[in-house]
Every structure is written in structure tokens, then in C-alpha cells.
Design an enzyme around this catalytic site. Structure first.
Site, PDB file in Angstrom:
ATOM      1  N   ASP A 209       0.819  -1.203   0.000  1.00 37.63           N
ATOM      2  CA  ASP A 209       0.000   0.000   0.000  1.00 37.63           C
ATOM      3  C   ASP A 209       0.858   1.261   0.000  1.00 37.63           C
ATOM      4  O   ASP A 209       1.877   1.323   0.692  1.00 37.63           O
ATOM      5  CB  ASP A 209      -0.893  -0.005   1.248  1.00 37.63           C
ATOM      6  CG  ASP A 209      -1.874   1.142   1.255  1.00 37.63           C
ATOM      7  OD1 ASP A 209      -2.819   1.105   0.457  1.00 37.63           O
ATOM      8  OD2 ASP A 209      -1.679   2.096   2.048  1.00 37.63           O
ATOM      9  N   GLU A 251      13.065 -15.947  -0.885  1.00 36.35           N
ATOM     10  CA  GLU A 251      13.177 -17.179  -0.081  1.00 36.35           C
ATOM     11  C   GLU A 251      11.923 -18.033  -0.205  1.00 36.35           C
ATOM     12  O   GLU A 251      11.973 -19.249  -0.055  1.00 36.35           O
ATOM     13  CB  GLU A 251      13.350 -16.839   1.408  1.00 36.35           C
ATOM     14  CG  GLU A 251      14.695 -16.299   1.796  1.00 36.35           C
ATOM     15  CD  GLU A 251      14.691 -15.910   3.278  1.00 36.35           C
ATOM     16  OE1 GLU A 251      14.077 -16.632   4.102  1.00 36.35           O
ATOM     17  OE2 GLU A 251      15.279 -14.859   3.594  1.00 36.35           O
TER      18      GLU A 251
HETATM   19  O1  TEU Z   1      -4.331   4.337  -1.396  1.00 37.51           O
HETATM   20  C1  TEU Z   1      -3.286   5.280  -1.491  1.00 37.51           C
HETATM   21  C2  TEU Z   1      -3.825   6.614  -1.736  1.00 37.51           C
HETATM   22  O2  TEU Z   1      -4.946   6.908  -1.367  1.00 37.51           O
HETATM   23  C3  TEU Z   1      -2.982   7.586  -2.405  1.00 37.51           C
HETATM   24  O3  TEU Z   1      -2.094   6.941  -3.196  1.00 37.51           O
HETATM   25  C4  TEU Z   1      -3.837   8.555  -3.157  1.00 37.51           C
HETATM   26  O4  TEU Z   1      -4.893   7.839  -3.726  1.00 37.51           O
HETATM   27  C5  TEU Z   1      -3.122   9.220  -4.304  1.00 37.51           C
HETATM   28  O5  TEU Z   1      -1.877   9.616  -3.892  1.00 37.51           O
HETATM   29  C6  TEU Z   1      -3.896  10.423  -4.799  1.00 37.51           C
HETATM   30  O6  TEU Z   1      -3.958  11.409  -3.821  1.00 37.51           O
HETATM   31  C7  TEU Z   1      -4.158   3.318  -0.497  1.00 37.51           C
HETATM   32  C8  TEU Z   1      -5.376   2.442  -0.429  1.00 37.51           C
HETATM   33  O7  TEU Z   1      -5.611   1.863  -1.678  1.00 37.51           O
HETATM   34  C9  TEU Z   1      -6.518   3.250   0.084  1.00 37.51           C
HETATM   35  O8  TEU Z   1      -7.704   2.517   0.108  1.00 37.51           O
HETATM   36  C10 TEU Z   1      -6.164   3.731   1.471  1.00 37.51           C
HETATM   37  O9  TEU Z   1      -7.170   4.570   1.931  1.00 37.51           O
HETATM   38  C11 TEU Z   1      -4.832   4.487   1.485  1.00 37.51           C
HETATM   39  O10 TEU Z   1      -3.824   3.782   0.800  1.00 37.51           O
HETATM   40  C12 TEU Z   1      -4.347   4.671   2.889  1.00 37.51           C
HETATM   41  O11 TEU Z   1      -3.865   3.463   3.392  1.00 37.51           O
END
Ligand code: TEU
Length: 534
Positions: A209, A251
Site C-alpha cells: 500500500d 526465499e
Molecule cells: O491508497 C493510497 C492513496 O490513497 C494515495 O495513493 C492517493 O490515492 C493518491 O496519492 C492520490 O492522492 C491506499 C489504499 O488503496 C486506500 O484505500 C487507502 O485509503 C490508502 O492507501 C491509505 O492506506
């Protein structure tokens, strides 16, 4: 259960079709209105029949669910709303028996404010070693009443929150998601352990993420528009983290897919060097409007940026963060941009559906792997959530401007005639399902030769049986304006008509699959795609 050692030649991930499950909204096994692992287990035969190679589960760990589980309180525990660790292990092995690999989602940039580390940091106070795991700082201004810097949030709103003892902590997302300090060795050690924990349980891959956000400039300087490097996006130190992760994945024969939102293709490709991540989501393609020239340009850029590092491309049309494909493609502006989201944007769903069908054949014919987000194979549109039922923090943090992401997270319709369309046997789903969703239900589509589900199932079957699809070369064919046509090996052709007029098909021996009927002259109508055997 230890993961089966896989041979380095097992490159399944280079052309896999990976289905994204958002467990909260997939299927509710215990009837509490929230999807769960029992629900996924019950529907594994559906996924096998659909023909996907792997499933990516968005976070299923213990979480207050402030951000749908992307606020993790404990990586080694499944949230009780979803089940138990035993359920997860059973799910992973039952899926494996059906030939479906499991990919878990790790959220290294931040944890939940309920995570033991953050609670300890709050309790321990300023200057403590516990606080060093996060980014705690005194404030600016005479009495420390101003945040330590001016960093913009990824979710609009503030990035710093002040705690009662006067210090501030950094959170690029909500205050309930404090950012970890990746310069601290304990943070690295812990995540390396978490990776092992899940690889030991037989998962084949990990989705990372917010993968470009982990490393911060050590001085946390103010943000200056246009000044490179950005103080928290794509800092060079990040690659060292992923090199260490790659050694662990190797691994176990595990693979990574990074959530890397970076418009710069050279910077993006750095994440895919042979000793870093195997793959990353192709957001430029996801965000691209339904226009032939722009799509072709994005496809060319994608292939060109992946080639030097030897990584396969990924093709993604939607996920749990973005507007559903049939809605987006039915809009006057068919691109995707978080900043442009607004209530009440009109969409022609019939048009969007036609285009989404064509886009399915386009993506599944391109070289690389493809992601299918749950409900995409049903042609679900973005749902309207009544204001008083919205849960997504992105909506609230935008001051109500952004409708948020709940509209693409609505619980799936499985059975047209059952209560909650068969999502679960008891309580109403955690997000309301639209009144006209019976038409999208799996049981209606399964036997309908014209349905989106039938199109996906047929396309996935062909993609499995035709060795020319998946990883490998592609060649553009000359076409009329607004038409995309390319050849794969083995005489496979894909033609997509994005122009406003019918297009002639190139010479071919056989039509393998079409996203819609050809016209009376045997021409390809607008917003329609075909797979041909030349
Ligand atoms: O998404 C990442 C995110 O929200 C950012 O990359 C953003 O979308 C982009 O930079 C535009 O502003 C992930 C997950 O997919 C999302 O569901 C979560 O809410 C977020 O991370 C926080 O963990």
C-alpha cells in the site's frame, strides 16, 4: 503450513489475472451485514469458474476500520468482523486447491492509532524511544501551536495532529493512521517479520500500500511546489527497503505488487528493477480517458518503461479507490482524477457498459497481468450512497466536496431474488445496495450469454488456452483513426473501435470473441472490441 518452494522459473505472475476481493463487501457468511472470510470461502467455486489465477485481499487484519482496514492495529490477527487466523489459513489453502493463489495487502506507511506501538508512544511522552517509531515533533509558532510543516495530505485536510502533551505527529492520511518512521531499524525489522508471517502461511504475493510514500526527508522540510525531490513522495531511500523485502520474498517464491502512483515513468520503473518489486499497478492506464490516441500512448509508454527493467506491465481499470469503470466511461470526461470527483456527474451507463466490455477485451489481450476488481466482471456501476450513510474518510476530509469511495465498495449482488441480493443471510449490508441491482446479480448473469459475467468468463478461458496472450510481444497494426488494433503471437489479433463510425476488420480466419455484435456489413461498431485469429 510452509509455502511450497516454487522454482525461479515459475513466472505465473507475469501474466496472471488477479481478482481483487474487498472482503467487507464480497459476501457475508455470518449474517452480520459485513462481508467476511467465510463468505469468500463459500464463493471460491465462483472465482474458480471465473478463471482467475490469484486473489488479492485488501486488508483483513485487526482494525478499527476508520479507513476500511487500511488502518491496521495488528498484522498477525484477523479482524473479528472478518473471521480468525484459522479462517484465513483455510481460505488460503482451499483457494490453492482450486489453483488460485492468495495475495495479502501490507500497509507499511502507517498503522492504526490503536496499534500497540502508537498507544505506547502516546503514553511514553516526548523524547521517548517509543515516539521515535513515528514522526513526533514540537509545533512551530510561539507556543508550538502551529504544525511542524505544511505538507499536503493524500486525503485533503491536515497532516499533523497535536496530542495533549503538546507534540504533533505526522499522518499523510487520517489522524487515525499515524505514519511510521522508516528510518528506524525496528520499523524495518517488524515489517520484514510480518512478510515472513504471511509467506509462512502460504500466500503467494503481497500488495504494498502507498508504496512510494514510506521514506520521508529526514528534516521534514516544508513542501515547495515543483521542487524536487518531493519531501515524502518517492524519496531515494525507499529502494533500499524494497531490496531487503525482495530478498525475503525470494526465499519463499513470493511476489510483490506495489501501489506506486508516480506520473514519471523513469522514476516509476526504478521500483521494478530486478532486485526490487516484481510488478506495480499501472495507474496511468487506469486514469486514461477512453480515447484511442491517449490509450495507445499510455500503452506504448507502459511497455517502454517496463522493458529496460524486464518487468511485466499490469493493466488495471478500477479498484476500491476509484470510480467504477462503467460509470467513468459513461461520462463526458472518461479519465480518472481524485481531484475532479464531484456529486451528480452525469453518466450514460449504457455507453459506459459498452466501453467497459470493449476495455475488458483490450486489457486482457495486452502483454502482462490484469487486475479485475470485484464487481467489475458484473458490470456494476458506481452506486450513489445517501449522505447519511457515507463512511469513507475521504468524503469527510474534503469538506463534503468529494463523494468518497464508498460508491465502488457496495456489497455484491449474488442472487436477484434473495434479500440483500444474496450478499448475506441476516442483517442489512454495511452500505446500502441500490434498488435496481437485481439485474446485476450473479445468478441472472451466469446463464445470460450477453452478460458481462459471461464475457469475462469466456475471455478468461480463451486467455488461458491461447498461449499467444499474456506475457510476450505485441505489434500495432495500421488502422483507421480512432481504432486500436494489435497482433499478439500465434495469429491473435485484438481490434477496438473507439471512433464514432463502424470500422472494417482486418483480414482474419475466425472471430474468437466480440464485446458486442458486428453490424449487418460485418463491421465493428463504435465502442466495441473483438479478438480474431488471423
Ligand atoms: O491508497 C493510497 C492513496 O490513497 C494515495 O495513493 C492517493 O490515492 C493518491 O496519492 C492520490 O492522492 C491506499 C489504499 O488503496 C486506500 O484505500 C487507502 O485509503 C490508502 O492507501 C491509505 O492506506
Amino acid at each position: 503450513m510452509a509455502a511450497a518452494p516454487s522454482s525461479p522459473l515459475d513466472n505465473w505472475w507475469r501474466d496472471a489475472v488477479i481478482y481483487q476481493v474487498y472482503p467487507r463487501s464480497f459476501a457475508d457468511g455470518d449474517g452480520d451485514g459485513t462481508g467476511d472470510l467465510a463468505g469468500v470461502r463459500a464463493h471460491l467455486p465462483y472465482l474458480a469458474e471465473l478463471g482467475v489465477n490469484a486473489v488479492w485481499f485488501t486488508p483483513w487484519y485487526l482494525s478499527p476500520l476508520v479507513d476500511g482496514g487500511y488502518d491496521v492495529a495488528d498484522y498477525r490477527t484477523i479482524d473479528p468482523a472478518f473471521g480468525t487466523l484459522d479462517d484465513a489459513e483455510k481460505l488460503i489453502s482451499e483457494a490453492a486447491e482450486l489453483g488460485i493463489r492468495a495475495i495479502v495487502d501490507i500497509v507499511p506507511n502507517h498503522v492504526s492509532d490503536q496499534h500497540a506501538w502508537f498507544r505506547a508512544a502516546l503514553a511514553a511522552g516526548p523524547g521517548s524511544p517509543e515516539r521515535e517509531l513515528f514522526h513526533f515533533r514540537p509545533g512551530r509558532g510561539e507556543n508550538g501551536e502551529l504544525p511542524p510543516n505544511d505538507w499536503p495530505s493524500q486525503f485533503s485536510g491536515a497532516t499533523w495532529t497535536r496530542v495533549p502533551d503538546g507534540e504533533w505527529y505526522l499522518h499523510l492520511f487520517t489522524p487515525e493512521q499515524p505514519d511510521l518512521n522508516w528510518a528506524h531499524p525496528a520499523v524495518r525489522r517488524e515489517h520484514e517479520d510480518v512478510l515472513r508471517f504471511w509467506f509462512e502461511r502460504g500466500v503467494a504475493g503481497v500488495r504494498i500500500d502507498s508504496a512510494a510514500l514510506l521514506a520521508k526527508h529526514p528534516d521534514l522540510p516544508d513542501f515547495e511546489e515543483g521542487v524536487d525531490p518531493h519531501p515524502y513522495i518517492d524519496q531515494d531511500e525507499i529502494h533500499d527497503i524494497y531490496r531487503a523485502w525482495r530478498a525475503i520474498a525470494d526465499e519463499y517464491g513470493g511476489v510483490f505488487v506495489g501501489e506506486v502512483w508516480l506520473p514519471d515513468s523513469e522514476r516509476f520503473a526504478r521500483y521494478l528493477r530486478p532486485d526490487e518489486l516484481h510488478t506495480a499497478f499501472n495507474f496511468n492506464f487506469l486514469a486514461c480517458p477512453w480515447e484511442a490516441d491517449r490509450l495507445r500512448g499510455t500503452i506504448d509508454d507502459t511497455l517502454a518503461e517496463h522493458a529496460p527493467v524486464g518487468a511485466p506491465a499490469t493493466w488495471v481499470l478500477c479498484n476500491h479507490d476509484v470510480t467504477r469503470t462503467v460509470t467513468r466511461y459513461g461520462r463526458a470526461d472518461s479519465g480518472f482524477d481524485f481531484a475532479a470527483k464531484a456529486f451528480g456527474t452525469p453518466a450514460d451507463l449504457a455507453l459506459g457498459t459498452r466501453r467497459a466490455r470493449a476495455a475488458a477485451l483490450l486489457t486482457l489481450a495486452l502483454p502482462g497481468s490484469v487486475y479485475v476488481y470485484q464487481g467489475e466482471e458484473l458490470g456494476l456501476p458506481e452506486g450513489d450512497i445517501p449522505l447519511d450513510r457515507i463512511q469513507d474518510p475521504m468524503h469527510f476530509r474534503s469538506g463534503g466536496r468529494d463523494p468518497g469511495r464508498d460508491g465502488c465498495r457496495i456489497p455484491l449482488p449474488w442472487a436477484a431474488e434473495e434479500s440483500h441480493y444474496g450478499f448475506g443471510p441476516g442483517a442489512a449490508p454495511w452500505l446500502p445496495q441500490p434498488a435496481d441491482w437485481a439485474r446485476y446479480a450473479v445468478d441472472r448473469q451466469r446463464t445470460d450469454p450477453e452478460s458481462m459475467l459471461t464475457l469475462y468468463r469466456t475471455a478468461l478461458r480463451l486467455r488461458r488456452t491461447e498461449p499467444g496472450f499474456g506475457d510476450g510481444p505485441m505489434t500495432w497494426l495500421p488502422t483507421e483513426e480512432g481504432v486500436l488494433a494489435f497482433a499478439r503471437t500465434d495469429g491473435l489479433l485484438c481490434v477496438v473501435n473507439l471512433s464514432g463510425r463502424p470500422a472494417a476488420l482486418p483480414p482474419h480466419e475466425r472471430l474468437l470473441l466480440a464485446s458486442g455484435s458486428l453490424d449487418a456489413q460485418g463491421q465493428l461498431p463504435s465502442d466495441t472490441a473483438v479478438w480474431l485469429r488471423a
